[in-house]
Design an enzyme around this catalytic site. Structure first.
Site, PDB file in Angstrom:
ATOM      1  N   VAL A 323      61.114  20.292  94.411  1.00 30.37           N
ATOM      2  CA  VAL A 323      60.049  19.465  93.836  1.00 30.37           C
ATOM      3  C   VAL A 323      59.785  19.863  92.391  1.00 30.37           C
ATOM      4  O   VAL A 323      59.650  19.022  91.504  1.00 30.37           O
ATOM      5  CB  VAL A 323      58.758  19.585  94.674  1.00 30.37           C
ATOM      6  CG1 VAL A 323      57.604  18.889  93.988  1.00 30.37           C
ATOM      7  CG2 VAL A 323      58.972  19.033  96.058  1.00 30.37           C
ATOM      8  N   ILE A 326      63.352  19.503  89.773  1.00 30.40           N
ATOM      9  CA  ILE A 326      64.087  18.269  89.480  1.00 30.40           C
ATOM     10  C   ILE A 326      63.275  17.398  88.517  1.00 30.40           C
ATOM     11  O   ILE A 326      62.181  16.956  88.848  1.00 30.40           O
ATOM     12  CB  ILE A 326      64.409  17.493  90.775  1.00 30.40           C
ATOM     13  CG1 ILE A 326      65.325  18.350  91.640  1.00 30.40           C
ATOM     14  CG2 ILE A 326      65.064  16.155  90.454  1.00 30.40           C
ATOM     15  CD1 ILE A 326      65.563  17.806  93.018  1.00 30.40           C
ATOM     16  N   ASP A 370      70.173  -8.966  51.829  1.00 26.02           N
ATOM     17  CA  ASP A 370      70.230 -10.191  51.027  1.00 26.02           C
ATOM     18  C   ASP A 370      69.159 -10.084  49.961  1.00 26.02           C
ATOM     19  O   ASP A 370      68.179  -9.363  50.151  1.00 26.02           O
ATOM     20  CB  ASP A 370      69.864 -11.398  51.898  1.00 26.02           C
ATOM     21  CG  ASP A 370      71.026 -11.846  52.749  1.00 26.02           C
ATOM     22  OD1 ASP A 370      72.150 -11.532  52.383  1.00 26.02           O
ATOM     23  OD2 ASP A 370      70.772 -12.498  53.776  1.00 26.02           O
ATOM     24  N   ASP A 654      71.177 -14.560  57.254  1.00 25.33           N
ATOM     25  CA  ASP A 654      70.390 -15.704  57.718  1.00 25.33           C
ATOM     26  C   ASP A 654      71.262 -16.909  58.101  1.00 25.33           C
ATOM     27  O   ASP A 654      70.924 -17.655  58.991  1.00 25.33           O
ATOM     28  CB  ASP A 654      69.345 -16.120  56.664  1.00 25.33           C
ATOM     29  CG  ASP A 654      69.946 -16.261  55.274  1.00 25.33           C
ATOM     30  OD1 ASP A 654      71.190 -16.253  55.161  1.00 25.33           O
ATOM     31  OD2 ASP A 654      69.178 -16.373  54.303  1.00 25.33           O
ATOM     32  N   ASP A 658      76.945 -15.740  58.561  1.00 25.45           N
ATOM     33  CA  ASP A 658      76.597 -14.309  58.511  1.00 25.45           C
ATOM     34  C   ASP A 658      76.758 -13.664  59.874  1.00 25.45           C
ATOM     35  O   ASP A 658      76.765 -12.434  60.001  1.00 25.45           O
ATOM     36  CB  ASP A 658      75.141 -14.127  58.059  1.00 25.45           C
ATOM     37  CG  ASP A 658      74.954 -14.411  56.588  1.00 25.45           C
ATOM     38  OD1 ASP A 658      75.955 -14.314  55.863  1.00 25.45           O
ATOM     39  OD2 ASP A 658      73.829 -14.718  56.180  1.00 25.45           O
ATOM     40  N   ASP A 752      55.441  15.630  85.192  1.00 23.05           N
ATOM     41  CA  ASP A 752      56.016  14.284  85.067  1.00 23.05           C
ATOM     42  C   ASP A 752      54.956  13.238  84.753  1.00 23.05           C
ATOM     43  O   ASP A 752      55.277  12.106  84.457  1.00 23.05           O
ATOM     44  CB  ASP A 752      56.672  13.863  86.399  1.00 23.05           C
ATOM     45  CG  ASP A 752      57.963  14.601  86.622  1.00 23.05           C
ATOM     46  OD1 ASP A 752      58.564  15.023  85.630  1.00 23.05           O
ATOM     47  OD2 ASP A 752      58.357  14.771  87.789  1.00 23.05           O
TER      48      ASP A 752
HETATM   49  P1  ATP Z   1      70.831 -14.221  48.659  1.00 20.33           P
HETATM   50  O1  ATP Z   1      71.992 -13.477  49.141  1.00 20.33           O
HETATM   51  O2  ATP Z   1      70.267 -13.738  47.392  1.00 20.33           O
HETATM   52  O3  ATP Z   1      69.836 -14.469  49.708  1.00 20.33           O
HETATM   53  P2  ATP Z   1      72.404 -16.415  48.977  1.00 20.33           P
HETATM   54  O4  ATP Z   1      73.658 -15.674  49.200  1.00 20.33           O
HETATM   55  O5  ATP Z   1      71.754 -17.050  50.134  1.00 20.33           O
HETATM   56  O6  ATP Z   1      71.371 -15.588  48.205  1.00 20.33           O
HETATM   57  P3  ATP Z   1      72.995 -18.909  48.111  1.00 20.33           P
HETATM   58  O7  ATP Z   1      71.807 -19.586  48.652  1.00 20.33           O
HETATM   59  O8  ATP Z   1      74.271 -18.984  48.813  1.00 20.33           O
HETATM   60  O9  ATP Z   1      72.689 -17.424  47.857  1.00 20.33           O
HETATM   61  O10 ATP Z   1      73.145 -19.383  46.624  1.00 20.33           O
HETATM   62  C1  ATP Z   1      74.259 -19.042  45.832  1.00 20.33           C
HETATM   63  C2  ATP Z   1      74.282 -19.957  44.632  1.00 20.33           C
HETATM   64  O11 ATP Z   1      74.457 -21.279  45.087  1.00 20.33           O
HETATM   65  C3  ATP Z   1      72.997 -19.954  43.831  1.00 20.33           C
HETATM   66  O12 ATP Z   1      73.061 -19.050  42.777  1.00 20.33           O
HETATM   67  C4  ATP Z   1      72.900 -21.372  43.329  1.00 20.33           C
HETATM   68  O13 ATP Z   1      73.554 -21.490  42.108  1.00 20.33           O
HETATM   69  C5  ATP Z   1      73.638 -22.175  44.349  1.00 20.33           C
HETATM   70  N1  ATP Z   1      72.724 -22.837  45.285  1.00 20.33           N
HETATM   71  C6  ATP Z   1      71.760 -22.277  46.010  1.00 20.33           C
HETATM   72  N2  ATP Z   1      71.152 -23.190  46.769  1.00 20.33           N
HETATM   73  C7  ATP Z   1      71.735 -24.350  46.549  1.00 20.33           C
HETATM   74  C8  ATP Z   1      71.572 -25.683  47.041  1.00 20.33           C
HETATM   75  N3  ATP Z   1      70.643 -25.969  47.938  1.00 20.33           N
HETATM   76  N4  ATP Z   1      72.366 -26.638  46.558  1.00 20.33           N
HETATM   77  C9  ATP Z   1      73.308 -26.368  45.653  1.00 20.33           C
HETATM   78  N5  ATP Z   1      73.524 -25.154  45.142  1.00 20.33           N
HETATM   79  C10 ATP Z   1      72.754 -24.150  45.565  1.00 20.33           C
END
Ligand code: ATP
Length: 924
Positions: A323, A326, A370, A654, A658, A752
């Site tokens: 007892v 353990i 990011d 996001d 990814d 315990d």
């Molecule tokens: P982070 O890593 O900083 O969160 P991200 O990797 O999500 O950014 P993106 O959103 O992919 O970055 O944007 C990369 C590039 O694409 C930006 O610098 C911009 O020039 C262009 N971009 C972002 N959003 C748009 C959109 N909605 N339409 C067209 N081009 C865009």
């Protein structure tokens, strides 16, 4: 008939008609819904259902594809079909859990001890052993499972659904058959859907079929299939599957347990959650200790028998030892501590999806984050405009609203008063998938900023004037987006400058298209550097009738300030030996400018493209702190490269793409607000508010939980070893047993029970975040821990034997009471010093762990009752002690705490717990 079976039958009925409905449909026209037009009006490559069959489609479930259901109808259907969720109320009841405990070998052993007690006619002991041990373990196990179950409810799935003509954002549980659901990239399908509109839809059905390659879905008619093969039903999107590409609309045909996923869910429930490495090692430790204890008990019984003691007496000793020695609470406390810790993390806005991650958090030495939304606020505002003909405008106002102005040389621009500017605004507005509603963006913040810009010049209405006929959606890989609209038949494009300029052959100069030349390109590059070095995200715009021959229109600069507190969090983590790496899709200038704002050590940068296999970039990863123009596929390479260099990597993400990197990372972190379902599914942890600081809190909590478990192990091992040694020595020295079975049981409850459990909820040391990350290979049982355990056990044994010895040779109730109380008090002081392996009691604060204080107070009260309360005196064979006796015992037993404190001091002085933070992953 129970409510459950009733519902199943109803569902079965509805299934039959829905099945016939699903299998007989061909393609119909897309109804126009009151949703962002740009989102759903695209005709090209949209497969839609033809008018006749659409009517059939709708008539069976009596739904309206265009307007969706009415709230009244939803209520009626919900009463009929129930919520779109799984009935988990059919939980294993407590009594069944109680019985299942009997499969545990330790519990079986205790029960065997109880049986022996019965044979020996020690009924008191038998009952106490059985009741206390089994009930305690059972309740704890139940509690831990309850807490774990809660974890599953922390991320309720959501969906977009059309009701009464409006696009609504709902919890998936609110869906009923007949609802119209809109699906887009990255979302989880919220119910079984018969698709009636699909644009390049491809769905990952691995959760249902195990097949990892996404399968294409369409609205096409399917002949009634008899084999029930899921993969062949291509016009149905199944609940729980993930949209990898494209978008679609469908009508709900199966909810909750009536969906295909219902079957899988039932199977999943039957599966036990895998144990964490720590749980496994504690299980092993428990088993090993039990084995050693049994060997020792065997030897003692043999020695006693050889000494000529009666066999029955030796059984009594054996039972007591079993007892006491353990540590049956060990695995349970680990589970409860982990689960409670995870619930505490939820309060700090971090949702842990997989328990083992709690342990990994304390080992994490590289965080790849990011930029947008995690390190910055993701509150985008356009602040600058640069037209292709060299005009520079300032934009005032913040937030997603029309408050503010566009000023060109001090002059307010409105409508089409400046063609060069309004062309940019027009493209930003039309080539846009987002809308602003009540000062909030539904969609991407970058696009929200462009709509706010249009509102400032009074051009936001343009979004409704155009109907898309073709679209090239934005992706972080491509970094551009383009649409073609029916009104003018021209393409509108926006995106990263390097991408957009590739499609352009001319530039706009006050309304006319002139050929692009080197000089112009230079000018734009300069502007980009200028805007980028101010931390602005730069977007380029173009339009034209042919994709390779577009006219470049200009640039906008969008500000997205760093989150408050991020700088401090990054600083703290870096000083503790954790390296921060920023990965962004933005340009070098923007990335570096934000990087510098966050921490001066974020200096060395590299283009994401350079991080490819075989290129030195991959080997360089450890020393780089900013990756610009990176896309999701680079993330995986970065993770792999860092891991190859021995790092334990946390990676945030996001987007849909990814997911792979999140899976590969040691800690995959998904964004709760902006993250897609695909990404959340792949992640180990979700940041509810997307905030980088939450990662720091989670690491802090993870380290704290690990330490608390370590403290508990230290306490329990020392008490176990002390009890075992005490009784072994007494036997070997041919002394009478210093503690009787009931007393040992009482000690076991303390060991315990509440005081021990309360060590698991010790508040996290505020300085813990500054401690360097643990080595992954490090065992919880370190050399320093073993020393502490042995020293404490040694003091407890010596002290207790001394008290036992110091009394006269004849064993009286007073002797056992003194010995018993001595052991209990030793235990209390031992628990007090076990609250931390490094901090002194006065540093922690005597009352900082309220649960511990209450537990110890309750134990002391219990002990006093056992000594002074006559009915208990007879059960425990004790008698009243004088105040002087108590004072003597307290002074003696406090020695265990005092010695532990001295050891802590010495260790601190020698710097045992400190190892210098590794600088390997920092820049060189
Ligand atoms: P982070 O890593 O900083 O969160 P991200 O990797 O999500 O950014 P993106 O959103 O992919 O970055 O944007 C990369 C590039 O694409 C930006 O610098 C911009 O020039 C262009 N971009 C972002 N959003 C748009 C959109 N909605 N339409 C067209 N081009 C865009």
């Amino acid at each position: 008939m129970t409510a459950f079976t009733q519902r199943s039958q109803l569902c079965h009925h509805s299934d039959t008609y829905l099945h016939s409905w699903t299998s007989g449909v061909r393609v119909t026209s897309a109804p126009t819904l009151e949703v962002p037009d740009s989102l759903w009006k695209a005709e090209t490559s949209v497969q839609s259902v033809g008018p006749t069959d659409a009517r059939r489609c709708v008539s069976r479930p009596q739904a309206d594809l265009q307007l969706g259901l009415t709230q009244e109808e939803v209520r009626r259907r919900r009463a009929y079909h129930g919520w779109n969720e799984f009935d988990i109320s059919e939980d294993e009841p407590l009594w069944r859990k109680y019985l299942s405990q009997f499969k545990d070998p330790l519990i079986l052993l205790l029960l065997a001890s109880a049986v022996i007690s019965i044979i020996m006619h020690q009924f008191d002991d038998a009952i106490s052993i059985t009741v206390v041990a089994v009930v305690l373990s059972c309740v704890q196990e139940y509690r831990s499972e309850k807490s774990l179950e809660e974890l599953g409810k922390l991320v309720p799935p959501e969906c977009h659904c059309v009701r009464e003509g409006n696009l609504e954002h709902l919890l998936a549980r609110e869906l009923v058959p007949g609802d119209t659901v809109c699906l887009s990239v990255g979302e989880k399908v919220p119910a079984d859907l018969r698709l009636f509109e699909a644009t390049d839809l491809s769905v990952d059905e691995s959760s249902l079929t195990g097949e990892t390659t996404p399968c294409t879905k369409s609205t096409a008619h399917q002949p009634a299939s008899t084999n029930g093969d899921i993969a062949s039903r291509s016009n149905i999107a199944f609940m729980g599957t993930l949209v990898r590409y494209g978008k679609a609309k469908g009508i709900v045909i199966g909810t909750g347990e009536n969906s295909e996923f219902g079957e899988v869910f039932k199977m999943m429930q039957a599966e036990e959650a895998p144990k964490t490495p720590l749980q496994k090692s504690m299980d092993l430790l428990g088993k090993q200790l039990s084995l050693y204890s049994f060997c020792i008990i065997g030897v003692i019984m043999l020695v006693g028998w050889l000494q000529g003691k009666s066999l029955l007496d030796m059984f009594t000793i054996g039972v007591s030892l079993a007892v006491a020695a353990i540590p049956e609470g060990l695995p349970i406390v680990v589970t409860v501590t982990l689960a409670l810790g995870v619930m505490r993390m939820v309060k700090k806005r971090a949702i842990i999806k997989k328990l083992p991650i709690v342990e990994t958090l304390g080992c994490c030495n590289v965080i790849c984050s990011d930029k947008t939304g995690t390190l910055t606020k993701n509150e985008m505002t356009v602040t600058q405009l640069f037209t292709s003909d060299g005009q520079h405008a300032e934009v005032t106002g913040v937030g997603y609203n029309g408050q503010g102005e566009v000023l060109l040389n001090g002059e307010v621009i409105h409508g089409f008063s400046c063609q060069s500017i309004s062309k940019i605004v027009e493209v930003g507005c039309v080539c846009n998938d987002s809308i602003i509603r009540n000062h909030n963006v539904l969609g991407r913040p970058t696009e929200g900023a462009l709509i706010a810009l249009a509102m400032k010049v009074g051009l936001e209405g343009l979004q409704r004037e155009y109907v898309r006929v073709e679209e090239h959606p934005f992706s972080s890989e491509k970094k551009w987006m383009a649409v073609r609209c029916d009104k003018a038949g021209v393409y509108f494009m926006k995106g990263a400058y390097e991408q957009v300029i590739r499609f352009c052959s001319s530039y706009n100069s006050r309304g006319s298209a002139l050929p692009l030349n080197h000089q112009q390109v230079e000018l734009y590059q300069q502007q980009i550097s200028y805007m980028g070095s101010g931390g602005l995200r730069v977007l380029a715009f173009a339009s034209g009738s042919e994709m390779g021959k577009l006219t470049f229109l200009g640039l906008v600069g969008i500000i997205d300030p760093p989150r408050s507190g991020v700088k401090e969090a990054v600083g703290t983590l870096i000083s503790s030996g954790v390296t921060i790496k920023m990965i962004t899709g933005d340009s070098q200038e923007t990335a570096m400018s934000i990087g510098q704002l966050i921490h001066t050590r974020l200096r060395k940068c590299i283009n994401g493209v350079a991080v490819t296999d075989g290129v030195p970039g991959s080997a360089l990863c450890p020393q780089i702190s900013v990756f610009y123009r990176a896309s999701p596929r680079h993330k995986l390479k970065i993770v792999k490269s860092l891991q190859n260099n021995g790092a334990v990597v946390a990676m945030t993400g996001d987007g849909v793409n990814d997911a792979v990197a999140l899976k590969a990372a040691d800690i995959g972190v998904a964004m709760g607000q902006t993250g897609t379902d695909v990404c959340k599914e792949a992640a180990d942890m979700i940041l509810v508010d997307d905030d980088f600081q939450t990662i720091m809190s989670a690491i802090e909590e993870g380290k704290g939980i690990y330490n608390n478990i370590k403290n508990f192990v230290c306490f329990q091992l020392s008490t176990s070893i002390a009890a075992l040694t005490l009784i072994s020595l007494a036997t070997l020295m041919n002394f009478p047993n210093p503690l009787n079975a009931m007393q040992i049981l009482w000690i076991n409850i303390i060991m315990d029970g509440p005081p021990a459990q309360s060590l698991g909820v010790e508040p996290v040391d505020r300085d813990i975040i500054r401690k360097p990350p643990r080595n992954v290979g490090d065992s919880i049982i370190t050399r320093s821990l073993i020393v502490k355990v042995l020293v404490s056990a040694f003091i407890i044994v010596c002290g207790t034997l001394y008290v036992f010895w110091r009394e006269d040779n004849v064993i009286t109730p007073r002797d056992t009471t003194m010995t018993f109380t001595c052991f209990v008090f030793f235990d209390m002081f031992n628990a007090l010093s076990s609250r931390s392996q490094t901090r002194m009691v006065h540093e922690m604060g005597l009352c900082s762990n309220r649960t511990f204080c209450f537990a110890v107070l309750a134990s002391i009260m219990g002990q006093l009752l056992v000594i002074y309360f006559p009915p208990l005196q007879s059960v425990f064979q004790t008698e009243s002690l004088s105040v002087l006796d108590l004072v003597f015992l307290v002074s003696l037993t406090s020695s265990v705490c005092a010695v532990s404190e001295v050891i802590k001091k010495v260790e601190r002085w020698r710097g045992v717990e400190k190892s210098p933070p590794s600088d390997f992953f920092h820049e060189v």
